[in-house]
Design a protein around this motif. Structure first.
Motif, PDB file in Angstrom:
ATOM      1  N   ASP A 343      -8.225  -1.746  12.941  1.00 31.83           N
ATOM      2  CA  ASP A 343      -7.225  -0.788  12.467  1.00 31.83           C
ATOM      3  C   ASP A 343      -7.832   0.258  11.542  1.00 31.83           C
ATOM      4  N   ASN A 371      -9.936  -1.564   2.193  1.00 32.45           N
ATOM      5  CA  ASN A 371      -9.078  -2.627   2.705  1.00 32.45           C
ATOM      6  C   ASN A 371      -8.812  -2.337   4.181  1.00 32.45           C
ATOM      7  N   THR A 372      -8.983  -3.351   5.034  1.00 32.56           N
ATOM      8  CA  THR A 372      -8.752  -3.167   6.463  1.00 32.56           C
ATOM      9  C   THR A 372      -7.356  -3.599   6.885  1.00 32.56           C
ATOM     10  N   ASN A 373      -6.514  -3.995   5.939  1.00 32.31           N
ATOM     11  CA  ASN A 373      -5.123  -4.343   6.230  1.00 32.31           C
ATOM     12  C   ASN A 373      -4.243  -3.119   5.993  1.00 32.31           C
ATOM     13  N   ASP A 375      -1.208  -2.817   5.529  1.00 35.95           N
ATOM     14  CA  ASP A 375      -0.143  -2.971   4.535  1.00 35.95           C
ATOM     15  C   ASP A 375      -0.693  -3.098   3.126  1.00 35.95           C
ATOM     16  N   SER A 377      -2.397  -5.488   1.884  1.00 33.15           N
ATOM     17  CA  SER A 377      -2.421  -6.856   1.385  1.00 33.15           C
ATOM     18  C   SER A 377      -3.852  -7.382   1.287  1.00 33.15           C
ATOM     19  N   GLY A 378      -4.003  -8.468   0.561  1.00 31.42           N
ATOM     20  CA  GLY A 378      -5.311  -9.071   0.407  1.00 31.42           C
ATOM     21  C   GLY A 378      -6.168  -8.350  -0.608  1.00 31.42           C
TER      22      GLY A 378
END
Length: 443
Positions: A343, A371-373, A375, A377-378
């Motif tokens: 993504d 960040n590869t999320n 949303d 998150s993480g």
């Protein structure tokens, strides 16, 4: 704004008086944080090149608040970039300020002066603070795709210019976020509208200014201006909030304000919004939250399905923080690159990197957080930034260093451009930039 020495609320002017210079008033920062031995050597790896250096004798801080935009519709293709920034020599002696526009035709490797955006609203206040640029990706209202929009804060000097000494700034008046448009790729500009107005340009109780515009199209193709708003304090208990106004006619007229993030506790100050559209059609906003000890300058993100509905305004979103507790404070910028994962990758830059004890952390002035999320998150992962610089606390409280640090990936995501204001000498800042390969192998 916090005084780095005492923690008390103060203005840009008071900060500058403390270091022996006068300048204009601006927005919140969490102030200086302790410098640890581990990070005192940061800021010297990739100093980059100079976009603009103020002349000798210019009023402090010289130059700051850069923004950069890639043009997809210009004759030179997507290697054409525009940049602008706050331009302090134009404030000297009470003269009317404006926003300079620089252009690069080689993807950000070299730059030259291209045009100027002057106050054409009829107010004759001058365009003083917080410029931003945005190229329309599609036809919007009366504007064809490729029209470049600019927004910034028009603020008058209330004193007679003859009473303002050269190199100083007079008493500042009300704030007005004004919109401009260019149909020739940034060469000439016309006034479009006033998005929102507020009180005098002082960031403390009783003045109710508006600040820091950011432009974007929502999912329905409406133009949206996000901004920081202090006008709600007296009636509703907000110190400062991030709001938005939308336009269905390309910025000619504007609908009522909606809230992105707003906490009516009289303390928390969300501000300095940046918004990016992600490849799944959602939107992500990044902003700082100045105020209470638990959120003093930290960078947060939250998502929206359409760029308009950001959920519960009292939800401050997710903190941008690594597994080992390092987090950014103040002045965030956000972008997305197609590389790094299925993504792509969200990248955030900001003013300073600190640990859980609010001491400067390893990587301060040298890394971005990724960040590869989609949303948010993480945990966030540090990656090498194109540009490194000595930050506010390393320089003894030079608050205008790194005030904004825009980041712009190349179309294929392999390269990344970064800009910021860096210390030129003991009083002045200059605008520097660097474009380097983006290394995402740690993700």
């Amino acid at each position: 704004m916090k005084n780095p020495a005492t923690g008390d609320d103060c203005t840009r002017r008071e900060h500058l008086q403390a270091i022996g210079a006068l300048a204009a008033v601006g927005l919140g920062t969490a102030g200086s944080v302790p410098v640890t031995k581990a990070c005192q050597s940061s800021g010297n790896k990739h100093r980059g090149d100079t976009l603009y250096s103020p002349p000798e004798g210019a009023p402090a801080p010289g130059a700051m608040y850069p923004r950069v935009e890639r043009l997809e519709f210009s004759p030179g293709g997507n290697e054409t970039l525009l940049a602008t920034f706050e331009y302090y020599p134009s404030m000297s002696g009470g003269s009317e300020p404006y926003f300079p526009v620089y252009r690069s035709t080689d993807g950000g490797q070299t730059w030259s002066m291209f045009s100027e955006i002057h106050d054409q609203s009829g107010k004759d206040w001058g365009l003083r603070y917080q410029p931003t640029l945005y190229e329309l990706p599609e036809e919007t209202g009366p504007w064809p795709a490729g029209t470049v929009l600019a927004a910034g804060n028009a603020i008058p000097i209330l004193d007679d210019p003859d009473d303002v000494e050269e190199g100083e700034t007079g008493e500042l008046g009300d704030t007005s976020i004004d919109l401009y448009a260019s149909t020739d790729h940034g060469e000439s500009w016309e006034y479009v509208s006033t998005v929102v107005t507020g009180g005098p340009a002082y960031p403390h109780a009783g003045h109710s200014p508006v600040w820091e515009p950011e432009l974007q199209l929502d999912a329905d193709g409406n133009l949206v201006c996000y901004f920081a708003d202090e006008r709600q304090a007296d009636d509703d208990g907000y110190n400062q909030l991030v709001g938005l106004k939308a336009s269905t006619d390309g910025g000619r007229t504007w609908d009522d304000e909606e809230f992105v993030t707003a906490v009516p506790n009289g303390t928390d100050r969300p501000g300095m919004p940046g918004v990016v559209e992600l490849p799944n059609g959602t939107y992500m906003a990044a902003y700082e939250v100045v105020g209470s000890d638990t959120v003093n300058g930290e960078v947060r993100v939250k998502t929206s399905p359409d760029g308009r509905d950001w959920g519960d305004p009292t939800d401050l979103g997710q903190q941008v923080v690594t597994d080992d507790g390092r987090r950014f404070i103040n002045g965030p910028s956000i972008t997305w690159t197609p590389r790094g994962g299925p993504d792509g990758t969200i990248l955030v830059s900001a003013k300073q990197l600190v640990d859980g004890n609010r001491e400067l952390a390893d990587g301060n002035g040298e890394v971005l957080l990724a960040n590869t999320n989609l949303d948010g998150s993480g945990s966030w992962t540090p990656v090498e930034a194109p540009l490194s610089f000595e930050t506010e606390s390393e320089l003894g409280g030079r608050i205008f260093v790194g005030w904004t640090t825009p980041i712009l990936p190349s179309p294929n995501g392999k390269q990344l451009l970064q800009m910021t204001s860096t210390a030129m000498n003991d009083e002045l800042c200059e605008i520097r930039y660097a474009e380097r390969p983006l290394k995402l192998n740690k993700l």
